[in-house]
Design an enzyme around this catalytic site. Sequence first.
Site, mmCIF file in Angstrom:
data_model
loop_
_atom_site.group_PDB
_atom_site.id
_atom_site.type_symbol
_atom_site.label_atom_id
_atom_site.label_comp_id
_atom_site.label_asym_id
_atom_site.label_seq_id
_atom_site.Cartn_x
_atom_site.Cartn_y
_atom_site.Cartn_z
ATOM 1 N N SER A 1 0.872 -1.187 0.000
ATOM 2 C CA SER A 1 0.000 0.000 0.000
ATOM 3 C C SER A 1 0.901 1.226 0.000
ATOM 4 O O SER A 1 2.062 1.149 0.413
ATOM 5 C CB SER A 1 -0.847 0.001 1.280
ATOM 6 O OG SER A 1 -1.525 1.236 1.427
ATOM 7 N N TYR B 1 -2.030 -1.284 10.363
ATOM 8 C CA TYR B 1 -2.035 -1.464 8.902
ATOM 9 C C TYR B 1 -0.754 -0.898 8.282
ATOM 10 O O TYR B 1 -0.109 -1.550 7.456
ATOM 11 C CB TYR B 1 -3.277 -0.776 8.333
ATOM 12 C CG TYR B 1 -3.532 -1.013 6.874
ATOM 13 C CD1 TYR B 1 -4.111 -2.194 6.419
ATOM 14 C CD2 TYR B 1 -3.221 -0.034 5.920
ATOM 15 C CE1 TYR B 1 -4.364 -2.402 5.075
ATOM 16 C CE2 TYR B 1 -3.478 -0.235 4.579
ATOM 17 C CZ TYR B 1 -4.046 -1.413 4.157
ATOM 18 O OH TYR B 1 -4.296 -1.610 2.821
HETATM 19 N N1 LIG Z 1 -8.799 -0.773 -1.316
HETATM 20 C C1 LIG Z 1 -7.758 0.001 -1.067
HETATM 21 O O1 LIG Z 1 -7.866 1.236 -1.002
HETATM 22 C C2 LIG Z 1 -6.404 -0.592 -0.853
HETATM 23 C C3 LIG Z 1 -5.293 0.269 -0.910
HETATM 24 C C4 LIG Z 1 -4.030 -0.261 -0.711
HETATM 25 C C5 LIG Z 1 -3.877 -1.614 -0.496
HETATM 26 N N2 LIG Z 1 -4.965 -2.430 -0.457
HETATM 27 C C6 LIG Z 1 -4.746 -3.847 -0.201
HETATM 28 O O2 LIG Z 1 -5.318 -4.598 -1.252
HETATM 29 C C7 LIG Z 1 -5.691 -5.882 -0.759
HETATM 30 C C8 LIG Z 1 -7.129 -6.180 -1.167
HETATM 31 O O3 LIG Z 1 -7.986 -5.239 -0.538
HETATM 32 P P1 LIG Z 1 -9.427 -4.863 -1.096
HETATM 33 O O4 LIG Z 1 -9.572 -3.420 -0.884
HETATM 34 O O5 LIG Z 1 -9.643 -5.454 -2.429
HETATM 35 O O6 LIG Z 1 -10.361 -5.575 0.008
HETATM 36 P P2 LIG Z 1 -11.516 -6.681 -0.073
HETATM 37 O O7 LIG Z 1 -12.108 -6.698 1.299
HETATM 38 O O8 LIG Z 1 -12.404 -6.463 -1.253
HETATM 39 O O9 LIG Z 1 -10.714 -8.040 -0.322
HETATM 40 C C9 LIG Z 1 -9.947 -8.661 0.685
HETATM 41 C C10 LIG Z 1 -9.882 -10.143 0.385
HETATM 42 O O10 LIG Z 1 -9.048 -10.783 1.363
HETATM 43 C C11 LIG Z 1 -9.758 -11.910 1.880
HETATM 44 N N3 LIG Z 1 -9.306 -12.197 3.243
HETATM 45 C C12 LIG Z 1 -9.535 -11.454 4.352
HETATM 46 N N4 LIG Z 1 -8.993 -12.046 5.439
HETATM 47 C C13 LIG Z 1 -8.415 -13.187 4.999
HETATM 48 C C14 LIG Z 1 -7.688 -14.237 5.636
HETATM 49 N N5 LIG Z 1 -7.459 -14.230 6.967
HETATM 50 N N6 LIG Z 1 -7.216 -15.252 4.883
HETATM 51 C C15 LIG Z 1 -7.433 -15.274 3.541
HETATM 52 N N7 LIG Z 1 -8.130 -14.327 2.880
HETATM 53 C C16 LIG Z 1 -8.604 -13.282 3.598
HETATM 54 C C17 LIG Z 1 -11.218 -11.488 1.836
HETATM 55 O O11 LIG Z 1 -12.105 -12.588 1.957
HETATM 56 C C18 LIG Z 1 -11.255 -10.818 0.463
HETATM 57 O O12 LIG Z 1 -11.358 -11.783 -0.558
HETATM 58 C C19 LIG Z 1 -5.452 -5.845 0.754
HETATM 59 O O13 LIG Z 1 -4.215 -6.424 1.053
HETATM 60 C C20 LIG Z 1 -5.431 -4.359 1.044
HETATM 61 O O14 LIG Z 1 -4.691 -4.059 2.194
HETATM 62 C C21 LIG Z 1 -6.225 -1.953 -0.639
#
Ligand SMILES: NC(=O)c1ccc[n+]([C@@H]2O[C@H](COP(=O)([O-])OP(=O)(O)OC[C@H]3O[C@@H](n4cnc5c(N)ncnc54)[C@H](O)[C@@H]3O)[C@@H](O)[C@H]2O)c1
Length: 257
Positions: free
Chosen positions: A149, A162
């Site tokens: 991130s 985080y």
């Molecule tokens: N959305 C944002 O703004 C953003 C920005 C930077 C980084 N990220 C990172 O991107 C990644 C995806 O995030 P997103 O926004 O798509 O969220 P999201 O909630 O749509 O997806 C998260 C996924 O991780 C799975 N998950 C959660 N806990 C788990 C566990 N213990 N074991 C296995 N799977 C698990 C969930 O079931 C889901 O499929 C994350 O690592 C997040 O930190 C997101």
Amino acid sequence: MNMPTMRVDGKVCLVTGAGSGLGKAMAQGLAHFGADVIITEIPSKMELGQQVAQEIAGETGKKVICLPLSLPDLTSIDQLVTSAVEQMGRVDVLVNNAGVQVAKYALDVTEADWDIVLDTHLKGSFFTSQRVAREMIKQKSGRIINIASQNGVIGYYKRAAYCSAKAGMVNLTRVLAIEWAEYGINVNAIGPTFIRTPLTEPTFADPKIYNDLISRIPLGRVGEPEEMIGAVVFLASDASTLVTGHTLLVDGGWTAM
Ligand SMILES: NC(=O)c1ccc[n+]([C@@H]2O[C@H](COP(=O)([O-])OP(=O)(O)OC[C@H]3O[C@@H](n4cnc5c(N)ncnc54)[C@H](O)[C@@H]3O)[C@@H](O)[C@H]2O)c1
């Protein structure tokens, strides 16, 4: 001169946590650009994961399957990778995407909050990478892409655990890149800004926070999940053979300020 390709034809890509959000978009993108894909979901969301796998297979004509994964359980990681290799033959690209958010001011963070965030992101990514690397070493090639991130290189309110986890993933990327270069494994990370997904819905629902976020992004908007596709396909493809240990920020210019 052999022109490198930005496609990933013939590769098998494993994207964790791809029932929604960034993981789903990246899985769609990788399949669109030619890969067969394994996505994962947690056991309680396997029905959703199976639907998404079918949807992507239908859109692209590629082989797409969904397998369960519960991070950071090492048995679950081992079962995932064993099944992935049994069903798809190999894993060429691992995208460590699965993650959670607990948005609290530092003074309110409990031990349980800290553990779930650090365990899912940092411990989970490390042990999934270690298990998959054992397969990649046999193949003498592989790509590992950690979804870190922008919060791995800057701080933000309510993100003590985080930001610590994501900073850990940024530096873990460097260590694994150095150690596994001799096996032909490139290890990189992507650092997205705030992107519209189920994870960020609660944050964006507060207009004060949303406006603060927008004011820090020179492009003047949050991201959409499909804006991750170019970065992940580049790092998975033969266009990035000399890139390793790098975190590619996809942040609308936030960290340039
Ligand atoms: N959305 C944002 O703004 C953003 C920005 C930077 C980084 N990220 C990172 O991107 C990644 C995806 O995030 P997103 O926004 O798509 O969220 P999201 O909630 O749509 O997806 C998260 C996924 O991780 C799975 N998950 C959660 N806990 C788990 C566990 N213990 N074991 C296995 N799977 C698990 C969930 O079931 C889901 O499929 C994350 O690592 C997040 O930190 C997101």
